[in-house]
Design an enzyme around this catalytic site. Structure first.
Site, PDB file in Angstrom:
ATOM      1  N   ASP A 132       2.319  -9.255   9.215  1.00 42.97           N
ATOM      2  CA  ASP A 132       0.868  -9.425   9.088  1.00 42.97           C
ATOM      3  C   ASP A 132       0.608 -10.924   9.013  1.00 42.97           C
ATOM      4  O   ASP A 132       0.290 -11.465   7.943  1.00 42.97           O
ATOM      5  CB  ASP A 132       0.367  -8.707   7.837  1.00 42.97           C
ATOM      6  CG  ASP A 132       0.526  -7.205   7.957  1.00 42.97           C
ATOM      7  OD1 ASP A 132      -0.094  -6.619   8.848  1.00 42.97           O
ATOM      8  OD2 ASP A 132       1.305  -6.628   7.184  1.00 42.97           O
ATOM      9  N   SER A 176       4.468   1.015   8.243  1.00 40.11           N
ATOM     10  CA  SER A 176       4.205   2.355   7.695  1.00 40.11           C
ATOM     11  C   SER A 176       3.502   3.216   8.734  1.00 40.11           C
ATOM     12  O   SER A 176       3.567   4.438   8.675  1.00 40.11           O
ATOM     13  CB  SER A 176       3.335   2.246   6.443  1.00 40.11           C
ATOM     14  OG  SER A 176       3.959   1.393   5.518  1.00 40.11           O
ATOM     15  N   ARG A 177       2.809   2.574   9.681  1.00 43.42           N
ATOM     16  CA  ARG A 177       2.060   3.350  10.682  1.00 43.42           C
ATOM     17  C   ARG A 177       2.948   3.871  11.809  1.00 43.42           C
ATOM     18  O   ARG A 177       2.512   4.705  12.596  1.00 43.42           O
ATOM     19  CB  ARG A 177       0.924   2.506  11.261  1.00 43.42           C
ATOM     20  CG  ARG A 177      -0.177   2.252  10.241  1.00 43.42           C
ATOM     21  CD  ARG A 177      -1.406   1.592  10.855  1.00 43.42           C
ATOM     22  NE  ARG A 177      -2.527   1.613   9.951  1.00 43.42           N
ATOM     23  CZ  ARG A 177      -2.966   0.558   9.259  1.00 43.42           C
ATOM     24  NH1 ARG A 177      -2.358  -0.604   9.373  1.00 43.42           N
ATOM     25  NH2 ARG A 177      -3.996   0.670   8.460  1.00 43.42           N
ATOM     26  N   MET A 235       0.853  -1.191   0.000  1.00 44.66           N
ATOM     27  CA  MET A 235       0.000   0.000   0.000  1.00 44.66           C
ATOM     28  C   MET A 235       0.889   1.242   0.000  1.00 44.66           C
ATOM     29  O   MET A 235       0.455   2.331   0.380  1.00 44.66           O
ATOM     30  CB  MET A 235      -0.943  -0.019   1.202  1.00 44.66           C
ATOM     31  CG  MET A 235      -1.892  -1.213   1.162  1.00 44.66           C
ATOM     32  SD  MET A 235      -3.435  -0.954   2.032  1.00 44.66           S
ATOM     33  CE  MET A 235      -2.852  -0.658   3.681  1.00 44.66           C
ATOM     34  N   LEU A 242       6.633   3.020   1.521  1.00 39.70           N
ATOM     35  CA  LEU A 242       7.608   1.928   1.598  1.00 39.70           C
ATOM     36  C   LEU A 242       8.722   2.237   2.596  1.00 39.70           C
ATOM     37  O   LEU A 242       9.168   3.369   2.713  1.00 39.70           O
ATOM     38  CB  LEU A 242       8.211   1.680   0.204  1.00 39.70           C
ATOM     39  CG  LEU A 242       7.207   1.362  -0.907  1.00 39.70           C
ATOM     40  CD1 LEU A 242       7.932   1.115  -2.224  1.00 39.70           C
ATOM     41  CD2 LEU A 242       6.329   0.166  -0.549  1.00 39.70           C
ATOM     42  N   HIS A 267       9.578  -3.333   3.492  1.00 40.68           N
ATOM     43  CA  HIS A 267       9.120  -3.640   2.132  1.00 40.68           C
ATOM     44  C   HIS A 267      10.304  -3.975   1.227  1.00 40.68           C
ATOM     45  O   HIS A 267      10.238  -4.884   0.393  1.00 40.68           O
ATOM     46  CB  HIS A 267       8.403  -2.434   1.517  1.00 40.68           C
ATOM     47  CG  HIS A 267       7.125  -2.054   2.183  1.00 40.68           C
ATOM     48  ND1 HIS A 267       7.000  -0.923   2.950  1.00 40.68           N
ATOM     49  CD2 HIS A 267       5.907  -2.649   2.190  1.00 40.68           C
ATOM     50  CE1 HIS A 267       5.762  -0.823   3.401  1.00 40.68           C
ATOM     51  NE2 HIS A 267       5.077  -1.864   2.958  1.00 40.68           N
TER      52      HIS A 267
HETATM   53  O1  PAF Z   1      -0.124  -5.872   3.472  1.00 44.28           O
HETATM   54  C1  PAF Z   1      -0.525  -4.927   2.771  1.00 44.28           C
HETATM   55  O2  PAF Z   1       0.157  -3.921   2.562  1.00 44.28           O
HETATM   56  C2  PAF Z   1      -1.912  -5.015   2.142  1.00 44.28           C
HETATM   57  O3  PAF Z   1      -2.802  -5.650   2.975  1.00 44.28           O
HETATM   58  C3  PAF Z   1      -1.904  -5.650   0.736  1.00 44.28           C
HETATM   59  C4  PAF Z   1      -1.469  -7.104   0.807  1.00 44.28           C
HETATM   60  C5  PAF Z   1      -0.981  -4.882  -0.181  1.00 44.28           C
HETATM   61  C6  PAF Z   1      -3.313  -5.622   0.150  1.00 44.28           C
HETATM   62  O4  PAF Z   1      -3.784  -4.320   0.015  1.00 44.28           O
END
Ligand code: PAF
Length: 280
Positions: free
Chosen positions: A147, A183-184, A26, A29, A33
């Protein structure tokens, strides 16, 4: 790096390329990432990154509109990392106003943990990742272990729907003090950041103890104890602190199989998640 803003231009660019590894994001970055990009590069000669803040995975009271969108900086990072293709569509490309929506679910995995407080979150993730897989046509896709529930859902989704995509789990990257990169994290004030550190510290302590103590009830109480800090006046609201089976995410009594300790908490107004592996 070739940046495509439409599905058509992405497909045009993609059709001349062979096997491809994909990192869906999303945006906003960070080094976490970029570590996924590095892992993707070891799986295929071409790497594509998507940057799309997906509205369908945000609840009505969540941070969709204030989610950071530093697109120029993101593209510079992709360029520097040697990413060949970036897919950066706008909302209308992904969700045309006149297109019906196909929503699927994996209730066994999406109702608990994140899904309990974010009831439509994983349906949104399933929807957008399915679309992205159909557009990008990757052989491999990399997802972060941070996640952890999302990773489990994506694995189950590809399996349930026979999607020809290998899902690669990538370890969580941490700041030197242990805070899981996110990112948060940029929303956190210095005091909140300090308070947030108890999450990774509590998880690491439980991970260490689990080597000798296999009893989940006692590990659970250590986890909760370490998350508590009565001396801090930073608002800290624990959502969950659990130890579960690493593949089904179901509660367990003993660490007699691969397990995971997971925590979610709101620190100030920022919701953070983190997890560690327990057992073998
Ligand atoms: O993990 C993320 O950044 C998001 O949930 C994803 C997998 C890009 C889906 O929008």
């Amino acid at each position: 790096v070739i940046v495509c803003n439409t599905i058509e231009s992405f497909r045009e660019a993609r059709q001349h390329l062979g096997p491809l590894a994909f990192v869906p994001t999303m945006g906003a970055l960070h080094a976490g990432h970029m570590s996924l990009v590095k892992i993707a590069q070891s799986h295929a000669p071409t790497v594509a990154v998507s940057i799309f803040v997906n509205p369908t995975q945000f609840g009505p009271k969540e941070d969709f509109s204030r989610y950071p969108r530093p697109v120029e900086a993101d593209l510079a990072l992709c360029e520097a990392a040697g990413v060949q293709l970036v897919f950066h569509p706008d909302l209308d490309q992904m969700y045309p106003a006149d297109a019906a929506r196909l929503q699927s679910d994996l209730p066994a995995l999406t109702r608990t943990l994140e899904g309990a407080s974010r009831p439509t979150h994983f349906q949104g993730v399933i929807e957008v990742v399915t679309k992205l897989f159909n557009i990008v046509q990757p052989q491999t896709a990399c997802f972060g272990e941070k996640d952890f529930q999302q990773l489990a859902v994506i694995r189950a989704m590809t399996r349930a729907m026979n999607m020809p995509v290998e899902i690669v789990a990538c370890p969580t990257l941490r700041d030197p003090d242990g805070l899981a990169m996110s990112s948060r994290n940029r929303y956190l004030s210095p005091d909140e950041r300090l308070r947030a550190l108890c999450i990774s510290r509590a998880l690491f302590e439980v991970q260490k103890r689990a080597a000798a103590d296999r009893n989940v009830a006692s590990l659970d109480s250590i986890l909760r104890e370490r998350l508590d800090d009565p001396s801090s006046d930073v608002p800290f609201v624990l959502d969950y602190a659990v130890i579960v089976d690493a593949s089904t995410l179901a509660p367990i009594d003993r660490i007699d199989r691969p397990a995971r300790a997971l925590v979610a908490a709101k620190v100030g107004s920022t919701r953070l998640i983190d997890n560690v592996a327990l057992g073998d």
